[in-house]
Write an enzyme that holds these catalytic residues in place. Structure first.
Site, mmCIF file in Angstrom:
data_model
loop_
_atom_site.group_PDB
_atom_site.id
_atom_site.type_symbol
_atom_site.label_atom_id
_atom_site.label_comp_id
_atom_site.label_asym_id
_atom_site.label_seq_id
_atom_site.Cartn_x
_atom_site.Cartn_y
_atom_site.Cartn_z
ATOM 1 C CE LYS A 86 20.074 41.592 -20.198
ATOM 2 N NZ LYS A 86 20.835 42.709 -20.646
ATOM 3 C CE LYS A 146 23.216 43.816 -25.838
ATOM 4 N NZ LYS A 146 21.798 43.484 -25.657
ATOM 5 C CE LYS A 166 17.202 49.429 -23.507
ATOM 6 N NZ LYS A 166 16.860 48.103 -22.948
HETATM 7 N N1 AQP Z 1 23.878 46.499 -29.348
HETATM 8 C C1 AQP Z 1 22.809 46.098 -30.000
HETATM 9 N N2 AQP Z 1 22.852 45.871 -31.325
HETATM 10 C C2 AQP Z 1 21.760 45.478 -32.024
HETATM 11 N N3 AQP Z 1 20.549 45.278 -31.431
HETATM 12 C C3 AQP Z 1 20.453 45.499 -30.103
HETATM 13 N N4 AQP Z 1 19.441 45.393 -29.231
HETATM 14 C C4 AQP Z 1 19.857 45.731 -27.988
HETATM 15 N N5 AQP Z 1 21.156 46.067 -28.027
HETATM 16 C C5 AQP Z 1 21.567 45.911 -29.325
HETATM 17 C C6 AQP Z 1 18.092 44.989 -29.606
HETATM 18 O O1 AQP Z 1 17.204 45.968 -29.098
HETATM 19 C C7 AQP Z 1 15.961 45.322 -28.779
HETATM 20 C C8 AQP Z 1 15.499 45.752 -27.439
HETATM 21 O O2 AQP Z 1 16.357 45.296 -26.464
HETATM 22 P P1 AQP Z 1 15.884 45.287 -24.981
HETATM 23 O O3 AQP Z 1 15.967 46.615 -24.420
HETATM 24 O O4 AQP Z 1 14.563 44.644 -24.833
HETATM 25 O O5 AQP Z 1 16.908 44.340 -24.270
HETATM 26 P P2 AQP Z 1 18.373 44.001 -24.528
HETATM 27 O O6 AQP Z 1 18.496 43.149 -25.716
HETATM 28 O O7 AQP Z 1 18.849 43.395 -23.242
HETATM 29 O O8 AQP Z 1 19.058 45.396 -24.810
HETATM 30 P P3 AQP Z 1 20.113 46.170 -23.950
HETATM 31 O O9 AQP Z 1 20.380 47.497 -24.553
HETATM 32 O O10 AQP Z 1 21.312 45.293 -23.708
HETATM 33 O O11 AQP Z 1 19.314 46.394 -22.627
HETATM 34 P P4 AQP Z 1 19.727 46.149 -21.142
HETATM 35 O O12 AQP Z 1 21.097 46.705 -21.000
HETATM 36 O O13 AQP Z 1 18.698 46.856 -20.324
HETATM 37 O O14 AQP Z 1 19.670 44.669 -20.913
HETATM 38 C C9 AQP Z 1 16.186 43.807 -28.897
HETATM 39 O O15 AQP Z 1 15.630 43.365 -30.119
HETATM 40 C C10 AQP Z 1 17.672 43.701 -28.919
HETATM 41 O O16 AQP Z 1 18.103 42.560 -29.622
#
Ligand code: AQP
Length: 331
Positions: free
Chosen positions: A111, A195, A198
């Site tokens: 990030k 990955k 969002k």
């Molecule tokens: N692509 C993915 N596949 C499986 N699990 C996923 N998670 C996120 N993306 C995937 C799981 O969703 C939960 C919540 O995630 P989060 O929003 O707290 O943060 P993150 O892991 O950083 O998810 P994002 O979508 O990548 O968010 P942004 O882009 O805002 O940083 C977690 O359990 C995560 O593992």
């Protein structure tokens, strides 16, 4: 019976990755365990976010939890920022973790690499400490997460070990992560080595299935997913990342083994396979979306759920905070 804790950051439109890797699995824990599930709104501030977007997405996340089957009478559903105790615990814990440990976190590296190097917030760096505080705050032992969060749970485990041994008492829980058997890391449909996230930049959104996408868009994104030229539906994430990702999505939706799905699509062309993936996604996501929109339309009701959840969560949190304050000499 175990204490369960998990949460999702309200940082943008939720993806199919968040659904499969995370909140779809939460309801299975609420029958036989003490389950605490929260909206991680303070965590959302670790990257720049518009206040109106944060407010609205916070309601989205709790609506997704409810649509997935979480019942506020069985699971404590709350907002992270409503629990003042977690800020105090975070301030205490931050002294028991080393800069080197935080610098090694893969998610921080990924990030922060996307940011102006002079403007990397301390909150992004210290994110795993607050996540550990969230876990310890409710004495959680089990943390259901997707693949990218395993390292943070392992770090929380290490912090607990260090802290408990420093004070020679069982003050903090020793958490373990659990991930879904299939789909713990759903990849972008356009860039299957990365990955599905969002907060992916707008140019990459064709590769991301958002849970609020229309059926037409979901089908279009799946039908135009990147594959390969081999024309064989086989699970091989290294050589065939696109097809393997679609297989994971299919198997997660249909709750079948990868090897069985490979047999089902033996001799199928990619067009037929992709259509089956899109059908499987819509079979589950279609009804889920209807429930989501029904919950999302009543913010007053959602506020009541947050309020009730905060009362219960703070009760549990205050017990832990008292224990920790006494141990370190703050009481
Ligand atoms: N692509 C993915 N596949 C499986 N699990 C996923 N998670 C996120 N993306 C995937 C799981 O969703 C939960 C919540 O995630 P989060 O929003 O707290 O943060 P993150 O892991 O950083 O998810 P994002 O979508 O990548 O968010 P942004 O882009 O805002 O940083 C977690 O359990 C995560 O593992």
């Amino acid at each position: 019976m175990a204490r369960i804790l998990s949460g999702v950051k309200p940082t943008g439109k939720m993806t199919l990755g968040n659904y499969i890797g995370s909140f779809r699995n939460f309801p299975s824990f609420q029958e036989d365990n003490e389950s605490y599930i929260f909206v991680a709104d303070i965590h959302a501030l670790t990257l720049p976010i518009d206040p109106a977007n944060l407010r609205s997405t916070t309601y989205d996340v709790i609506s997704f939890y409810l649509a997935a089957g979480l019942d506020p009478n069985k699971t404590v559903l709350f907002k992270q920022s409503d629990i003042k105790e977690v800020a105090v615990l975070n301030s205490i814990l931050i002294n028991y973790i080393y800069m080197g440990e935080l610098s090694r976190m893969t998610q921080f590296k990924a990030k922060s690499a996307k940011l102006n190097q002079k403007k990397i917030g301390v909150g992004l760096f210290a994110y795993p400490v607050l996540m550990a505080a969230d876990i310890f705050m409710y004495d959680a032992e089990i943390v259901p997460v997707g693949d990218d969060q395993i390292q943070h749970v392992e770090l929380a485990h290490d912090i607990a070990k260090r802290f408990n041994s420093r004070y020679n008492a069982k003050l903090l829980s020793m958490p373990k992560s659990v991930t879904p058997k299939v789909g713990k890391r759903i990849m972008s449909l356009q860039d299957p080595l990365h990955k599905m996230s969002k907060s992916d930049d707008p140019k990459k959104q064709k590769g991301v299935i958002y849970l609020q996408d229309s059926e037409k868009d979901i089908r279009k994104k799946i039908m135009s997913a990147i594959t390969d030229s081999e024309a064989v539906v086989r699970f091989d994430p290294e050589k065939k990342p696109g097809i393997s990702n679609l297989l994971s999505i299919y198997c997660a939706m249909k709750k079948v083994e990868i090897s069985d799905a490979e047999k089902t699509f033996n001799n199928c062309n990619y067009g037929v396979f992709k259509k089956a993936v899109a059908d499987a996604v819509m079979e589950e996501i279609g009804p889920f979306q209807k429930k989501f929109f029904a919950y999302r339309s009543d913010e007053k009701k959602l506020d009541e759920i947050f309020e009730q959840g905060a009362i219960k969560a703070r009760q549990a949190a205050s017990v832990v905070l008292e224990r920790v304050k006494k141990a370190v000499g703050l009481k």
